[in-house]
Write a protein that holds these residues in place. Structure first.
Motif, PDB file in Angstrom:
ATOM      1  N   UNK A 148       0.892  -1.252   0.076  1.00  0.00           N
ATOM      2  CA  UNK A 148      -0.141   0.172   0.024  1.00  0.00           C
ATOM      3  C   UNK A 148       0.845   1.357  -0.113  1.00  0.00           C
ATOM      4  N   UNK A 149       2.075   1.167   0.719  1.00  0.00           N
ATOM      5  CA  UNK A 149       2.728   2.466   0.820  1.00  0.00           C
ATOM      6  C   UNK A 149       3.535   2.496  -0.555  1.00  0.00           C
ATOM      7  N   UNK A 150       4.129   1.748  -1.245  1.00  0.00           N
ATOM      8  CA  UNK A 150       4.733   1.673  -2.347  1.00  0.00           C
ATOM      9  C   UNK A 150       3.763   2.243  -3.504  1.00  0.00           C
ATOM     10  N   UNK A 186       3.994   5.632  -5.785  1.00  0.00           N
ATOM     11  CA  UNK A 186       3.697   5.725  -7.201  1.00  0.00           C
ATOM     12  C   UNK A 186       2.541   6.393  -7.739  1.00  0.00           C
ATOM     13  N   UNK A 187       1.545   6.154  -7.067  1.00  0.00           N
ATOM     14  CA  UNK A 187       0.342   7.120  -7.774  1.00  0.00           C
ATOM     15  C   UNK A 187       0.461   8.519  -7.707  1.00  0.00           C
ATOM     16  N   UNK A 188       1.076   8.950  -6.513  1.00  0.00           N
ATOM     17  CA  UNK A 188       1.285  10.521  -6.329  1.00  0.00           C
ATOM     18  C   UNK A 188       2.454  10.911  -7.131  1.00  0.00           C
ATOM     19  N   UNK A 216      -4.120   4.011 -15.643  1.00  0.00           N
ATOM     20  CA  UNK A 216      -3.758   4.452 -17.045  1.00  0.00           C
ATOM     21  C   UNK A 216      -2.238   4.152 -17.364  1.00  0.00           C
ATOM     22  N   UNK A 217      -1.380   4.104 -16.553  1.00  0.00           N
ATOM     23  CA  UNK A 217       0.010   3.800 -16.479  1.00  0.00           C
ATOM     24  C   UNK A 217      -0.075   2.250 -16.722  1.00  0.00           C
ATOM     25  N   UNK A 275      10.676   3.328 -13.219  1.00  0.00           N
ATOM     26  CA  UNK A 275      11.961   2.589 -12.655  1.00  0.00           C
ATOM     27  C   UNK A 275      12.607   3.257 -11.649  1.00  0.00           C
ATOM     28  N   UNK A 276      12.786   4.540 -11.951  1.00  0.00           N
ATOM     29  CA  UNK A 276      13.706   5.515 -11.084  1.00  0.00           C
ATOM     30  C   UNK A 276      12.884   5.574  -9.698  1.00  0.00           C
ATOM     31  N   UNK A 277      11.559   5.641  -9.560  1.00  0.00           N
ATOM     32  CA  UNK A 277      10.846   5.804  -8.436  1.00  0.00           C
ATOM     33  C   UNK A 277      11.022   4.245  -7.686  1.00  0.00           C
TER      34      UNK A 277
END
Length: 161
Positions: free
Chosen positions: A36-38, A42-44, A56-57, A131-133
């Motif tokens: 959930x945290x990850x 990523x959503x943000x 969408x991604x 990928x960087x995130x």
């Protein structure tokens, strides 16, 4: 309490734990919290940097993997969402020129969806940042820790299949 800390608190499923809970419950809630945290981060990041959503991604990612395109039904199965959700996302992405949607010649009720050149470029830049995130979120683990975690998670995966 700040917005970020209240958001993190909501995502920390381990707050539900009791000291005498079975170790399997503790593990499940730890896995759920990490996921959930990850996902929230990523959503943000996708929203802030690309003004897009994780669904969408994911939609674009599925199409990037299959250059010939996918039917709407195949997309729905791969994304594990309803056909209505896929249709809504497809309509948005068609409107933005990121995907093409056309009926199959032999079955006019079935639509094939594929990335446009603009969609390929947009997804490539999103995927690079994604990928960087992910590396930023998980890169603090060294290779041996990742190997150990992968082996343990493989045991979990095998146990639930």
């Amino acid at each position: 309490m700040t917005n970020k800390s209240s958001s993190t608190q909501r995502l920390n499923h381990e707050t539900r734990l009791h000291e005498d809970d079975h170790h399997s419950i503790k593990l499940w809630l730890r896995l759920l919290t990490c996921s959930s945290l990850i996902e929230s981060r990523l959503r943000g990041a996708l929203r802030e940097e690309f003004d897009t959503t994780l669904p969408r991604f994911d939609f674009l990612a599925q199409l990037e993997r299959v250059p010939r395109g996918l039917t709407m039904g195949e997309l729905s199965r791969r994304l594990m969402v309803s056909g209505g959700n896929v249709s809504g996302i497809a309509a948005q992405l068609v409107g933005e020129g990121l995907v093409d949607r056309s009926p199959l010649p032999d079955n006019r009720r079935t639509f094939m969806v594929k990335l446009t050149p603009k969609g390929r470029r947009a997804f490539a830049s999103m995927a690079q940042r994604h990928e960087q995130w992910v590396i930023g979120l998980l890169g603090h683990l060294d290779a041996a820790e990742v190997d150990q975690l992968m082996l343990l998670l493989d045991r979990v995966k095998q146990g639930v299949q």
